[in-house]
Write an enzyme that holds these catalytic residues in place. Structure first.
Site: not given
Ligand SMILES: NC(=O)CC[C@H](N)C(=O)O
Length: 371
Positions: A46, A264, A268, A309, A348, A350
């Protein structure tokens, strides 16, 4: 050590010394407040396209080792630290953080006043920046940072996703050398969408008795349903969720047909599949101490997070139940669609690195599949 600078798009300059790979790197400069777990952070896909500033001042103390990688290599494009430990002091360390980043070609800068940098990003927002040890003028570097593409509109998930499906069957490991966890009897077949996933998520699914088939981000709903899975998992990933090609339509076509769990970026994308909206936050949430309230139980969890985001609360009205909120800023942290047996969290469970408060969510997914 060689001199280096970090120059932000708004022209702010931070001086320090180069570590890791020398040269230049451009990315979105963000900060993470976690005290430990820098290797899990650097290797989390990410962070593609991002330069991570560690707010905690001492970094590198425990070196680097292959077991703590969340993916096969660092994905962050740069690292900013206050004090870099020259030595690693840990029985698991195989090399120093400096050597690890050098070997993978990732540029770092140390000796930076990270308190000033973090406060700057909090006030002015995450922005593009450049680390350079090549003696260019700050004005020229700021200009290059300004012309680099921002995160909005960038589909980075499709690029890091696996090219071919594969099966994952490794349970989580006891890093303290205890007996390997007894593998649970396999109860569920789960298809996991790889948008840039962290390995530990798959391990916790295996711990719950899942045989996981990881598929590319572009896999269609029909291809997934043809595998007759008990559940579909939507992973984390880099970039703008609204830019991941076709993902919202694909997930919309899965809803109601199979239980879905998203984390995450997966969370979204689930929101987008419902017709919700996502937006870019000012500086995001990255760290291991984000308080989240479960609105269904009133319980508070301390969570690990990494996102820039977020899902727009108002856009979910009548489409999903907001189940979790962030207690620092009230943003959406979880949602559920009971009729469709689907739920997701922005944080998260995990952790890796971080507290284990939210690990129960993997069992919640297993229970949903067992019904
Ligand atoms: N850790 C993620 O999955 C990040 C999700 C997305 N890229 C964000 O910045 O919000």
């Amino acid at each position: 050590m060689k001199k280096a600078v970090l120059v932000l798009a708004d022209g702010t300059v931070f001086e320090g010394r180069a570590f890791g790979a020398h040269g230049e790197t451009v990315g979105e400069v963000v900060f993470n407040t976690s005290m430990m777990g820098y290797q899990e952070i650097l290797t989390d896909p990410s962070y593609v396209g991002q330069v991570v500033t560690m707010a905690y001042p001492e970094m590198g103390n425990v070196g680097a080792n292959p077991e703590d990688e969340e993916a096969g290599k660092p994905h962050a494009v740069g690292m900013v630290v206050r004090t870099l430990s020259e030595k690693s002091s840990n029985w698991r360390a195989q090399e120093t953080l400096d050597a690890y980043l050098k070997r993978h070609g990732v540029a770092g800068i140390e000796g930076v006043d990270t308190r000033r940098l973090v406060r700057h990003l909090r006030v002015h927002g995450a922005q593009q920046g450049i680390i350079s040890s090549e003696n260019h003028t700050p004005a020229a570097l700021a200009e290059r940072a300004r012309s680099a593409p921002g995160m909005e509109g960038l589909d980075l998930a499709t690029g890091v996703s696996t090219k071919e499906p594969y099966t994952f069957t490794t349970p989580s490991q006891d890093v303290f050398g205890g007996a390997p966890r007894a593998a649970r009897e396999t109860r569920f077949d789960v298809v996991a969408y790889d948008y840039g996933l962290k390995r530990s998520m798959l391990q916790f699914l295996v711990d719950e008795g899942c045989r996981v088939t990881v598929v590319p981000a572009s896999t269609t709903a029909e291809q997934v349903l043809a595998r007759k899975p008990h559940g579909v998992f939507l992973a984390n990933g880099p970039g703008d969720p609204a830019a991941v090609k076709g993902a919202d339509r694909t997930v919309a076509n899965l809803l109601g047909k199979v239980p879905v769990f998203g984390i995450c970026l997966g969370h979204q994308i689930l929101a987008l599949a419902l017709g919700g909206r996502t937006y870019k936050m000012k500086f995001g949430h990255r760290g291991a101490n984000q308080p989240v309230k479960d609105l269904t139980t009133g319980k508070v969890e301390i969570t690990a997070q990494n996102h820039g985001f977020a899902v727009d609360d108002a856009s979910l009205k009548g489409k999903a139940v907001v189940t979790h909120i962030n207690l620092n800023d009230g943003t959406v942290e979880g949602l559920s669609i009971p009729d469709a047996r689907a739920f997701s969290v922005q944080y998260h469970p995990e952790s890796s690195p971080g507290p284990h408060d939210a690990r129960y969510l993997f069992s919640r997914f297993a229970k949903l599949m067992a019904q």
